[in-house]
Design an enzyme around this catalytic site. Sequence first.
Site, short mmCIF file in Angstrom:
data_model
loop_
_atom_site.label_atom_id
_atom_site.label_comp_id
_atom_site.label_asym_id
_atom_site.label_seq_id
_atom_site.Cartn_x
_atom_site.Cartn_y
_atom_site.Cartn_z
N GLY A 1 64.18 2.34 12.49
CA GLY A 1 64.31 3.31 12.84
C GLY A 1 63.57 4.02 14.08
N LYS A 2 63.64 5.37 14.45
CA LYS A 2 62.93 5.99 15.60
C LYS A 2 61.80 6.74 15.08
CE LYS A 2 66.89 5.49 18.81
NZ LYS A 2 67.38 6.30 19.93
N ILE A 3 61.37 7.94 15.95
CA ILE A 3 60.23 8.55 15.87
C ILE A 3 60.48 9.60 14.59
CG2 ILE A 3 60.83 10.48 17.22
CD1 ILE A 3 57.80 10.04 18.34
N TRP B 1 57.53 12.42 11.80
CA TRP B 1 56.40 12.88 11.78
C TRP B 1 55.87 12.71 9.91
CZ3 TRP B 1 54.74 16.70 8.32
CH2 TRP B 1 53.35 17.44 8.77
N ILE C 1 63.73 7.40 5.65
CA ILE C 1 63.46 5.97 5.05
C ILE C 1 63.18 5.09 6.16
CG2 ILE C 1 63.90 3.82 3.66
CD1 ILE C 1 65.67 5.77 1.67
N GLY C 2 62.32 4.25 6.46
CA GLY C 2 62.19 3.24 7.28
C GLY C 2 61.38 1.98 6.80
N PHE D 1 59.15 5.22 2.66
CA PHE D 1 59.83 6.64 2.59
C PHE D 1 59.05 7.69 2.63
CE2 PHE D 1 59.23 5.79 -1.92
CZ PHE D 1 58.59 7.09 -2.48
N CYS E 1 63.95 10.98 13.42
CA CYS E 1 64.74 9.71 13.50
C CYS E 1 66.00 9.70 14.23
CB CYS E 1 65.41 9.71 11.93
SG CYS E 1 64.01 9.90 10.60
#
EC number: 2.3.1.181
Length: 235
Positions: free
Chosen positions: A91-93, A95, A160-161, A173, A190
């Site tokens: 995934g990406k960024i 918080w 979820i990552g 998650f 994300c």
Amino acid sequence: MHSNLPGYWLVYSIRVLAIECIRLAPEYLPFEEGWRMQQELHKKITESQTNKNRQASMIFCEHEPVYTAGARTRSWEMPQNEKVIRVGRGGKITWHGPGQLVGYPILSLGATPDVLRYVRQIEEGLINALQSVGINGFRIAGRSGVWVRNGVSDEKVAAIGVRVQKNVTLHGFALNCSNDLAPFEKIVPCGISDAGVTTISRILKRTITPKEILDSVFNSICSALEYINTCRGNV
């Protein structure tokens, strides 16, 4: 078997000899400390894969405010003047912070890990937990996580990552319960620019804290992963 992990903990165990730790408000967990805990449990579970009885553990927490950037995050996607931790998950960024229930299942997926199936099981567990408070969550093809419908648009309520190393899972998650959504305005959560984010409290128009929904999430995740759960420790 006793944990030497510091702080105020509620200890859960699932399946065989599993230890799970919980740190919720007001004892927020620094992300770096949570990562060390994951690594410690990952090492134990990796070593137990050759034993007759396998371990499986889950950490539940509310983190101190932090942005985490997955492997696919580009430098221009980082928020300015904010703490960002690069992590090895997919995934990406995103918080993490107070009011958000974060879960880290640390378990073996066996000799031939089916990571997609594992992610779908986590989604199923979260969808069932949301149903327990009257929310209809769903999946969107090609996008991980759990979503809800808001009028004509879809909003993500759980991200979820994950990462699988030596056949054992890491990361997990994040379920938006009662957290502030303002930190998401500084990023494209994300990497998805055409959909928003929401919280359980915002959907229900009443405050639902991570502590209030934790038991339902834990039970639903265990059921989806086909684990038996037991509980011990101080609440």
